[in-house]
Write an enzyme that holds these catalytic residues in place. Structure first.
Site, PDB file in Angstrom:
ATOM      1  N   TRP A 276       4.277   4.379   3.878  1.00 44.67           N
ATOM      2  CA  TRP A 276       2.886   3.804   4.112  1.00 44.67           C
ATOM      3  C   TRP A 276       1.430   4.326   4.759  1.00 44.67           C
ATOM      4  O   TRP A 276       0.914   5.504   4.459  1.00 44.67           O
ATOM      5  CB  TRP A 276       2.290   2.327   3.533  1.00 44.67           C
ATOM      6  CG  TRP A 276       2.971   1.614   2.515  1.00 44.67           C
ATOM      7  CD1 TRP A 276       4.105   0.972   2.352  1.00 44.67           C
ATOM      8  CD2 TRP A 276       3.136   1.751   1.068  1.00 44.67           C
ATOM      9  NE1 TRP A 276       4.241   0.252   1.295  1.00 44.67           N
ATOM     10  CE2 TRP A 276       3.672   1.667   0.055  1.00 44.67           C
ATOM     11  CE3 TRP A 276       2.402   3.007   0.686  1.00 44.67           C
ATOM     12  CZ2 TRP A 276       4.694   1.646  -0.723  1.00 44.67           C
ATOM     13  CZ3 TRP A 276       2.862   3.422  -1.006  1.00 44.67           C
ATOM     14  CH2 TRP A 276       3.621   2.457  -1.737  1.00 44.67           C
TER      15      TRP A 276
ATOM     16  N   ASP B  82      -4.367  -0.812   7.080  1.00 42.52           N
ATOM     17  CA  ASP B  82      -3.804  -0.386   6.022  1.00 42.52           C
ATOM     18  C   ASP B  82      -3.079  -2.438   6.667  1.00 42.52           C
ATOM     19  O   ASP B  82      -2.251  -2.572   6.770  1.00 42.52           O
ATOM     20  CB  ASP B  82      -2.371   0.416   5.980  1.00 42.52           C
ATOM     21  CG  ASP B  82      -2.009   0.079   4.692  1.00 42.52           C
ATOM     22  OD1 ASP B  82      -2.401  -0.644   3.822  1.00 42.52           O
ATOM     23  OD2 ASP B  82      -1.047   0.891   3.844  1.00 42.52           O
TER      24      ASP B  82
ATOM     25  N   LYS C  46      -1.010  -8.288  -3.225  1.00 40.10           N
ATOM     26  CA  LYS C  46      -0.332  -8.958  -2.918  1.00 40.10           C
ATOM     27  C   LYS C  46      -0.837 -10.891  -2.323  1.00 40.10           C
ATOM     28  O   LYS C  46      -0.472 -11.697  -2.698  1.00 40.10           O
ATOM     29  CB  LYS C  46       0.232  -8.831  -1.443  1.00 40.10           C
ATOM     30  CG  LYS C  46       1.466  -7.182  -1.730  1.00 40.10           C
ATOM     31  CD  LYS C  46       1.423  -6.206  -0.332  1.00 40.10           C
ATOM     32  CE  LYS C  46       0.849  -4.874  -1.128  1.00 40.10           C
ATOM     33  NZ  LYS C  46       2.730  -4.617  -1.560  1.00 40.10           N
TER      34      LYS C  46
HETATM   35  C1  LIG Z   1       1.593  -1.542   3.344  1.00 41.53           C
HETATM   36  C2  LIG Z   1       0.924  -0.856   2.211  1.00 41.53           C
HETATM   37  N1  LIG Z   1       0.204   0.519   1.506  1.00 41.53           N
HETATM   38  C3  LIG Z   1      -0.062   0.922   0.731  1.00 41.53           C
HETATM   39  C4  LIG Z   1       0.429   0.005  -0.473  1.00 41.53           C
HETATM   40  C5  LIG Z   1       0.040   0.996  -1.392  1.00 41.53           C
HETATM   41  O1  LIG Z   1      -0.507   0.799  -2.247  1.00 41.53           O
HETATM   42  P1  LIG Z   1      -0.910   0.743  -4.200  1.00 41.53           P
HETATM   43  O2  LIG Z   1       0.098   0.249  -5.096  1.00 41.53           O
HETATM   44  O3  LIG Z   1      -2.106  -0.350  -4.071  1.00 41.53           O
HETATM   45  O4  LIG Z   1      -1.864   1.909  -3.838  1.00 41.53           O
HETATM   46  C6  LIG Z   1       1.331  -1.045  -0.594  1.00 41.53           C
HETATM   47  C7  LIG Z   1       1.861  -1.117  -1.752  1.00 41.53           C
HETATM   48  O5  LIG Z   1       2.879  -2.017  -1.686  1.00 41.53           O
HETATM   49  C8  LIG Z   1       1.669  -1.478   0.585  1.00 41.53           C
HETATM   50  O6  LIG Z   1       2.420  -2.422   0.728  1.00 41.53           O
END
Ligand SMILES: Cc1ncc(COP(=O)(O)O)c(C=O)c1O
Length: 358
Positions: free
Chosen positions: A100, A170, A194
């Site tokens: 991520w 994030d 989550k």
């Molecule tokens: C830490 C983290 N950042 C970003 C994301 C991506 O999120 P989204 O699917 O809401 O774009 C996730 C998805 O699991 C994640 O765990």
């Protein structure tokens, strides 16, 4: 019968919340309509969105110079929206602690020069790297971290000291899991799916002095200013997701807020970590202070046995324990809504599996 759902996201929600939502699904209060059917500009919905924001402010202790935005597009859209909005001089620092963080970096390099000040790629992102402060750019527009690495099960235990450079975090997989000091951040963002509610809602908390500097080509929908000026009602927000977030926040408050959440989450995580540290079959993949309270990856060291475990666990009512496709093994995501009993029962099941397979 409800199963124990260890999914990384969309993830388990508190049963009390689901039941409350079910009770109000067709008619919300005296309104004669479902929240899903309400105009986002109605007086009834206004009360919902305002109280959701207030609850979030109270629970997280959000200072008054921070704006709360209810957006769409997932955490992934923030990977681009953040640089579009705050990369004023075209420089940012990144720590690559997993997929991520890497994805955020890949978006940001489209808009400026991104400096990688640390990475844990050498050991499959199984730790949070020590940082050399002399590598930080004191003039960067922001410093990006992924605070809890959902896939690898690591979590920052301490924030880097970035001086005046705003930290962008994030927090998709750790928001609401423990108290935080919002004033240490420039921007916090998180997909709701989550610890906050259903997929489709993204929460952004942004310090107000960072709003208003979007690059000229920024689409209006991607400019923080648009959403700040319109209280997240420039267009139709994810109305039902915001309502579920409200119920989740009420649930968090009823449990004693984030201090209580941290206590419960630590107890739950320790149940599993203690078992893993003493097991002859299973082992954790992350150690020490970098261990996440929310996502716990583990392995047997044998792919066939891992697959057998995941399949037998599923039959016994413990679902979504397969590790992320990029790392294999297993992962138990134990967000706020996972009851202690769910983790205790999983540990019992793992112990029986170990006896039968060693
Ligand atoms: C830490 C983290 N950042 C970003 C994301 C991506 O999120 P989204 O699917 O809401 O774009 C996730 C998805 O699991 C994640 O765990």
């Amino acid at each position: 019968m409800r199963v124990y759902n260890f999914s990384a996201g969309p993830a388990i929600l508190p049963e009390e919340v689901l039941k409350k939502a079910a009770g109000e699904l067709v008619e919300y209060g005296e309104t004669g309509q479902s929240v899903m059917e309400m105009s986002h500009r109605s007086k009834e919905y206004d009360a919902i969105i305002k109280s959701t924001e207030q609850l979030l402010r109270d629970i997280l202790g959000i200072p008054s110079n921070y704006k709360v935005l209810f957006l769409q597009g997932g955490a992934s859209l923030q990977f681009a929206m953040v640089p579009l909005n705050i990369m004023k001089t075209g420089k940012a620092d990144f720590v690559i602690t997993g997929q991520w963080a890497k994805k955020a970096y890949e978006q940001a390099v489209k808009y400026g020069e991104c400096n990688v000040v640390g990475s844990s790629k050498d050991k499959t992102f199984s730790y949070i790297p020590e940082l050399d402060k002399s590598k930080f750019n004191p003039n960067a527009d922001y410093f990006h971290i992924c605070e809890n690495n959902t896939i690898y099960g690591t979590k920052w235990s301490e924030l880097p000291d970035t001086g005046n450079v705003p930290i962008v975090s994030d927090m998709s997989s750790c928001i609401l899991s423990e108290p935080i000091d919002v004033s240490k951040y420039g921007i916090i963002f998180a997909g709701a799916q989550k610890n906050m509610g259903p997929a489709g809602l993204t929460v952004v908390i942004v310090r107000e002095d960072l709003v208003g500097y979007a690059r000229p080509e920024t689409p209006i929908m991607l400019d923080f200013k648009t959403h700040v000026e319109n209280d997240s009602l420039y267009n139709t927000p994810p109305t039902y997701g915001i309502y579920i977030l409200k119920l989740v926040l009420e649930w968090v408050q009823s449990k004693g807020g984030l201090t209580a959440m941290k206590e419960i989450n630590t107890k739950k995580a320790n149940l599993l970590y203690d078992f893993l540290d003493n097991s002859k079959l299973f082992s954790a993949t992350v150690f020490g202070k970098d261990r996440s309270l929310m996502n716990i990856p583990f392995v047997t060291g044998n792919d066939e046995l891992d697959a057998k475990f995941v399949s037998e666990a599923k039959k016994a009512g413990f679902i979504n324990l397969k590790g992320h496709r990029s790392v294999g093994g297993m992962r138990a995501s134990i967000y706020n809504a996972m009851p202690t009993e769910g983790v205790a029962k999983l540990v019992e099941f793992m112990s029986e599996f170990e006896k039968a397979n060693s």
